[in-house]
Enzyme design. Sequence first.
Site, short mmCIF file in Angstrom:
data_model
loop_
_atom_site.label_atom_id
_atom_site.label_comp_id
_atom_site.label_asym_id
_atom_site.label_seq_id
_atom_site.Cartn_x
_atom_site.Cartn_y
_atom_site.Cartn_z
N ASP A 56 151.41 95.49 -13.76
CA ASP A 56 152.78 95.17 -13.15
C ASP A 56 153.27 94.50 -14.07
O ASP A 56 152.38 94.19 -15.31
CB ASP A 56 153.12 94.41 -11.67
CG ASP A 56 154.33 94.87 -11.48
OD1 ASP A 56 155.28 94.84 -11.75
OD2 ASP A 56 153.72 95.25 -9.76
N HIS A 67 157.62 99.22 -13.83
CA HIS A 67 156.98 97.91 -13.75
C HIS A 67 155.64 98.13 -15.35
O HIS A 67 154.99 97.98 -14.83
CB HIS A 67 156.17 98.11 -12.75
CG HIS A 67 157.20 97.57 -11.16
ND1 HIS A 67 157.14 96.49 -11.45
CD2 HIS A 67 157.80 98.49 -11.13
CE1 HIS A 67 158.17 96.58 -10.19
NE2 HIS A 67 158.49 98.37 -10.02
N GLU A 87 160.32 102.16 -8.64
CA GLU A 87 161.62 100.98 -9.14
C GLU A 87 161.63 101.17 -10.28
O GLU A 87 161.47 100.71 -11.31
CB GLU A 87 161.33 100.15 -8.26
CG GLU A 87 161.42 99.30 -7.28
CD GLU A 87 161.14 97.85 -7.04
OE1 GLU A 87 161.81 97.72 -6.31
OE2 GLU A 87 159.98 97.65 -7.90
#
Length: 555
Positions: free
Chosen positions: A172, A244, A312
């Site tokens: 991440d 990420h 995301e």
Amino acid sequence: MTSLLPQPRLTETAPGSLDVTPGGWIIGPPELVDAVRRALAVLDLRPAPGGLPDGQGPPLVSVAWDPGLGAEAYTLAVTPDGVRIAAGDASGAGHAAQTLRQLLGPEAFRSAVPRGTRWSVRCLRVADAPRFAWRGAHLDVARHFLPKREVLRMIDLLAAHKLNRLHLHLADDQGWRVESRAYPLLHEIASHRPRTIVSHYGEEEVFDETPHGGYYTLADLAEIGAYAAARGVTVVPEIDVPGHASAILAAYPSLGARPSEPHTVLDRWGISPAILSPLPATADFLGTVFDEIITALGGGTAVPYFHIGGDECVLDDWAASAEIAAYQRSLGLDSPAALHAWFLRALADVLATYGIRAVVWDEAFVSGSLRPDTVVMPWRGPGVARRAAAAGHNVVATPVFPLYFDYAEAASADEPLAIGDAITVDDVAAFDPAPASWTEEEAGKVLGAQFQLWSERIPDGRVLDYRAWPRGCALAEVAWSGGPRDPADLRARLAVHLARLDAFGVEYRPLDGPRPWQRGGTGHRRHRPGVIDVGMVARHLERLSHEAGSTRPSI
Ligand code: ACM
């Protein structure tokens, strides 16, 4: 009352009892004997591959194949003469042994017992099988690294609850957590950060000014995979892309959508615009790294699933890049969102050459067309879960409410810091991964459910214990048994079960709130009740998940 957890399908008590002392004999096929001995290490069972020595009475445990039993199913009979187990596979034998361990009592959850320990088990018969095939836990080892010993211990706890998937979130913005021999800067540079934010949403930023990091060597990963497999747990590795990606880009900036821009391993939380380029060099890089991870985990059938993220993603840099826009057009795609789905589909095609199914977070499904065999994790709620199932995808239920265990159990200043509140044991127990309102076909696409331990606010194994249990017990009840008859029934069994976890050494959250030393206090680890309300977040995410192309929730 046996207070088994998760509740078996059928339990019948019988007259009499069996005396059990460590060191007894076990007979049966080696694969099943091994599974039982591992789960019941405290019993120190002695295998007798060539048969029992002359003059011995009946073995303490006999285990046998029953091909009529399905995957992971078992029967267990405790009689005054010994224990008989039948299973269709080694996992079933392991589950039977875990049930017997619970019947022995809390002391059987210690790593060792004093010489001369004796147990008495009431006679009974159990016939059991799982409701769902995927019963999982997700560990975010990227935001805070969790040493290997904690991962191995978590595998033991999963097995004790008949949970069978360990989803390891290995990459991440805040860290990359596995060695790469092909791209060593990943573990040399991307695996650590100089400091970490300790202030909460809406507050003036404060950092701890303390380095944090760590990574698993490929040999560590191989060990984790083998340890898990021997206990009926499948490791599902995740490399979260194309967003990420700050840590990857700190090591290899040329893979970014803005290749000349420097990046750092992030020291704060939230959604970052850093994104990998979708151009072929990125797929080549990821293919090489995936191969290293797959090989370490044993390859082929040992790695049935590989998670490639997809959540995301801020696609602005793709839209702003002339090179990426031209690539998108050359593929006949009309938007960066469609390119996002295409990119993940291309990675899934690479995984398919190993016989591995890709898993993605639900944004990838909302963006465009995935490989039909891609498994979707609908974290943004049941609406998108049902749409993915209706579109023919297998889904694993992972909704924020009630399966994000980084939320506190109570909106109370007594709690240690959590992202928000509140998700209770009862909330988890009431969750249905395949709601009755769905069609039979949609419900049939649900592989199961898993809880998520995002670790922005879980700095170590002690806090991990507190967040995971006993809500993880409730998830096990949902995923194995199909949920408790009612909350009171589960609470009554939990009261007994928590003594088992005490003996194991689990620092769970007591049902009536934290112990004094588990509280957040008044420093930076204090909880801020009401800062984020999980109900509000869940409704917000549900709305977003209905907007095609929306890959940027902004909570
Ligand atoms: C997620 O919570 N971004 C999957």
